[in-house]
Scaffold this active site. Sequence first.
Site, PDB file in Angstrom:
ATOM      1  N   MET A 219       8.642   5.098   4.856  1.00 31.17           N
ATOM      2  CA  MET A 219       8.784   3.451   4.727  1.00 31.17           C
ATOM      3  C   MET A 219      10.124   3.186   3.787  1.00 31.17           C
ATOM      4  SD  MET A 219       6.511   2.519   6.632  1.00 31.17           S
ATOM      5  CE  MET A 219       7.320   0.606   6.530  1.00 31.17           C
ATOM      6  N   GLU A 220      10.303   4.258   2.895  1.00 32.10           N
ATOM      7  CA  GLU A 220      11.408   4.333   2.149  1.00 32.10           C
ATOM      8  C   GLU A 220      12.868   4.109   2.899  1.00 32.10           C
ATOM      9  OE1 GLU A 220       8.300   5.024  -0.540  1.00 32.10           O
ATOM     10  OE2 GLU A 220       8.775   5.873   1.659  1.00 32.10           O
TER      11      GLU A 220
ATOM     12  N   LEU B 223       0.658  -1.256  -0.037  1.00 32.20           N
ATOM     13  CA  LEU B 223      -0.167  -0.037  -0.115  1.00 32.20           C
ATOM     14  C   LEU B 223       0.794   1.056   0.068  1.00 32.20           C
ATOM     15  CD1 LEU B 223      -2.865  -1.375   2.366  1.00 32.20           C
ATOM     16  CD2 LEU B 223      -2.856  -1.322  -0.095  1.00 32.20           C
ATOM     17  N   CYS B 224       2.023   1.214  -0.376  1.00 29.09           N
ATOM     18  CA  CYS B 224       3.059   2.414  -0.406  1.00 29.09           C
ATOM     19  C   CYS B 224       2.872   2.930  -1.716  1.00 29.09           C
ATOM     20  CB  CYS B 224       4.350   1.918  -0.214  1.00 29.09           C
ATOM     21  SG  CYS B 224       4.888   1.682   1.457  1.00 29.09           S
ATOM     22  N   HIS B 225       2.856   4.413  -1.940  1.00 26.03           N
ATOM     23  CA  HIS B 225       2.571   5.033  -3.104  1.00 26.03           C
ATOM     24  C   HIS B 225       4.287   5.086  -3.803  1.00 26.03           C
ATOM     25  CE1 HIS B 225      -0.673   6.353  -1.090  1.00 26.03           C
ATOM     26  NE2 HIS B 225      -1.251   6.512  -1.918  1.00 26.03           N
TER      27      HIS B 225
ATOM     28  N   ASP C 254      23.680 -11.224   5.454  1.00 28.07           N
ATOM     29  CA  ASP C 254      23.942 -12.303   4.476  1.00 28.07           C
ATOM     30  C   ASP C 254      25.306 -12.529   4.063  1.00 28.07           C
ATOM     31  OD1 ASP C 254      23.218 -14.304   2.432  1.00 28.07           O
ATOM     32  OD2 ASP C 254      23.953 -12.436   1.125  1.00 28.07           O
TER      33      ASP C 254
END
Length: 307
Positions: A97-98, A61-63, A112
């Site tokens: 969020m980015e 739901l991120c733009h 990793d």
Amino acid sequence: MKNVGMKAESYRTAVATGILYAPAHCIELLRNGNTEKGDALKTARIAGILAAKRTDELIPLCHPLPIYRADVEYELFEQHVFITATVETIGPTGVEMEALTAVSLAGLTLYDMLKPHCEPEDLCLDQCKLAKKKGGKSHYTRALKDAIPASIIVLSDTVAAGKKPDTAGLNVLEILQEANFKEIAYQVIPDSPEQLLALIEQQKNHYPLILTVGGTGLGPKDLTVETLQPLMKREIPGLMEASRSFGQKRTPYAALSRGVAGYIDQSLVITLPGSRQGAKESLIAIQPALIHLFDVQKNIPHAGGYQ
């Protein structure tokens, strides 16, 4: 997905941080760029930047946003790495969020590339969180700190005659109420320059903000601008430039609005379009600037005629 189409664009920054715990010999491998898979810090930095640019593909739901800057930095300690991601954009919604995604992917990439060199329980990605954000409603507030009065004057022959309800003026009223304006006067008058002049004469210096709704187009009775502009001793052209720019991204007809803004004595007078959507878009576009102006301005007039 949330609709952000009516939000004004602004410069936005977000900073997120995280910690990767690792044994001391792994930290030394990071410091020297010597893991068996190569230089882990450089690889993780690229991974974090790519993650910031593709966050809308990873979180449903991120733009999607234009990313103007994305960067990942590290601070190496004896048994942990402190990761910082910074993301910047100009857009209608923020980049928190980015930044968080960039930190997460950078940390996972380090994990990793270090796991061949230690036991799984020796590695822990922890405390991924937002450290700072700037821009949008948290920075450019849309509500007054201290309530002040305002006036709305709707100009429409058909509304004044009772032939149709007013929607534009009432929508403006609702926006002002949500922005913490109080004692809001609301009048509907015909498209009459004489009545408009009389009301302005009566209300100037009594209301810090006077909004007219209607009469900014090119019709034969659209005379609000011609009536009020000669009275403005100090115009603020940037307000209407911002309104038209905001509106034109949503409809090409916004370019036809002739609205003006400026001071008539002690009152700031702004002429909004007569359509509900046009008035709403125009006011939303300039709302943060208005709030800033009235929050910092001193000696504003009050309803009732005293100062």
